[in-house]
Design an enzyme around this catalytic site. Sequence first.
Site, short mmCIF file in Angstrom:
data_model
loop_
_atom_site.label_atom_id
_atom_site.label_comp_id
_atom_site.label_asym_id
_atom_site.label_seq_id
_atom_site.Cartn_x
_atom_site.Cartn_y
_atom_site.Cartn_z
N HIS A 177 -34.66 -25.55 17.42
CA HIS A 177 -35.72 -25.03 16.57
C HIS A 177 -35.33 -24.97 15.10
CE1 HIS A 177 -33.57 -21.16 16.32
NE2 HIS A 177 -33.25 -21.40 17.58
N ASP A 178 -36.29 -25.25 14.24
CA ASP A 178 -36.18 -25.09 12.78
C ASP A 178 -35.17 -26.05 12.15
OD1 ASP A 178 -37.97 -22.61 12.42
OD2 ASP A 178 -36.53 -21.93 13.92
N GLY B 141 -30.01 -24.57 16.45
CA GLY B 141 -31.14 -24.26 15.58
C GLY B 141 -30.75 -24.21 14.11
#
Length: 265
Positions: free
Chosen positions: A121-122, A139
Site C-alpha cells: 500500500h501507498d 508499504g
Amino acid sequence: MERCIHSTAVIGSKAEIGQGVTVGPYAVIEDDVVIGDNTEIGPHVHIADGARLGKECKVFAGAVLSTVPQDLKFEGEKTYLHVGDRTVIREYVTLNRGTRASGKTVVGSDNLIMAYVHAGHDCIIGNHVIIANSVQFGGHCEVEDYAVVGGLAGVHQFVRIGKYAMVGGISRASLDVPPYVMAGGHESFRFEGLNMVGLRRRGFSSEQIDMIRRVYRIIFQSGLLLGNALEKVETECERTPEVEEVLHFFDTSTAKRKYIRPFKS
C-alpha cells in the site's frame, strides 16, 4: 478499434473499459475500475475496485491489482491504485491499493514489472522503472524514474530508491538508495559505486558522470559526517542538474529511513 472480451470474463456493470481493450478468459474486473484504450488484460487477472489503468498497458495471467491493503490500520476507506500508460505487468504480480495515509498506490508509465512482484500500500513507482522477478516492496516505498531493482530483492517499508539507481538482486534493501548509484548486499546493504552501465545506456556524458563521481567521493569517501559532506558538495561542486538531484534526495526533511553507506575497505 473494438473491444475483445472473452465470454468467461466477469466485468462489473459500472466498469469503464476503453476502446480496443482485450480481456482474457476468466478475468474478473470489478465495478469501480477504469481501463484505458488498447490495454490487454490476460486470463485469470483480478482487477479490484479503485484501479485506474492507463492506455496500452499489458497485464499478464494471474495478476491481482488494487485489492485491499495488507495493513491492520486499513478500515475500508476509499482508496485507489493508479497505473500509467504502456506499463507491462507480468504474471502473478500483486499491487495493493493505498490507505488513508496517501489514498493511493501509484505506478507510472513505461515500466516493466516482472513476475511475482508485490508492491504494498501507498507505494510510489515512477516512470521507466524495471523491477525484476519476485521483488517485494513493503508499504510506502518510493522508486524514482529509471531505477532498476534486481530479482528477489526485499525492500523495507518507507525506503526510497533514487533516479537511475540500481539495487542488486537478492538484496535486503533497508536503507535509502540515492540517485545514480548501485547498492546491494544481504547481511550489509551498502553503496557499491555508480550505476555506470545504466548511466551510459541512458546517454549520460563523461562530464556528467565525472561530476556525479566527484559528488559521491565527497559524500562516501571523504570521511566527513554526512551533513558536512553535503555542505562541501554545495560549496565545491558546480550546481548541475545531477548535483541538485543528489542534494535534493539527501534533504532530511523527506527521509524516513537512514541512507546507505559505503563498504569499509
